[in-house]
Design a protein around this motif. Structure first.
Motif: not given
Length: 136
Positions: A72-97
């Motif tokens: 799942k991804e989101w990005g600031a409209i002016e391109g200042e930063f991006n977020l992306s998230a992935s998850s594993d089978a045991i309930g952990h979400t990895t967020l990359v900023v």
């Protein structure tokens, strides 16, 4: 709420703060900071009214707390930063900023990856909605 913080158990955090508002209460700008051992990067972000706030992404993560396929991804409209998230089978979400460079010299970028427990996601989504005044 003056700041919105996402913490990992590994001494890393993402902080949203320094909001500025227009006359309608819209958050027109804010600051994002990533902190980890040996790293601190800060960037001001414009929050234009025709874009969406990161609260939408955090809400989706909370709704799918048990995991999801892909990213799942989101990005600031002016391109200042991006977020992306992935998850594993045991309930952990990895967020990359990813904080991206401005077009002014000197140019730099920074990236932080943090692990979020499933039990944190609802609080994070709630804090994001409050910080961004995004109750849609």
């Amino acid at each position: 709420m003056d700041e919105f913080v996402i913490r990992s158990d590994k001494e890393a955090k993402v902080t949203f703060d320094s909001r500025r508002f227009d006359h309608t209460g819209w958050v027109t700008a804010y600051t994002i900071t990533i902190d980890a051992r040996g790293l601190r990067a800060t960037r001001e972000v414009e929050n234009l009214p025709y874009g969406s706030s990161p609260a939408k992404l955090f809400g989706e993560l909370a709704e799918e707390w048990s995991g999801f396929k892909g990213q799942k991804e989101w990005g600031a409209i002016e391109g200042e930063f991006n977020l992306s998230a992935s998850s594993d089978a045991i309930g952990h979400t990895t967020l990359v900023v990813e904080i991206l460079p401005s077009y002014a010299s000197p140019c730099w970028s920074a990236e932080l990856s943090i692990e979020i427990e499933a039990g944190q996601l609802e609080r994070i989504a709630s804090d994001a909605r409050e910080f961004f005044n995004d109750f849609t």
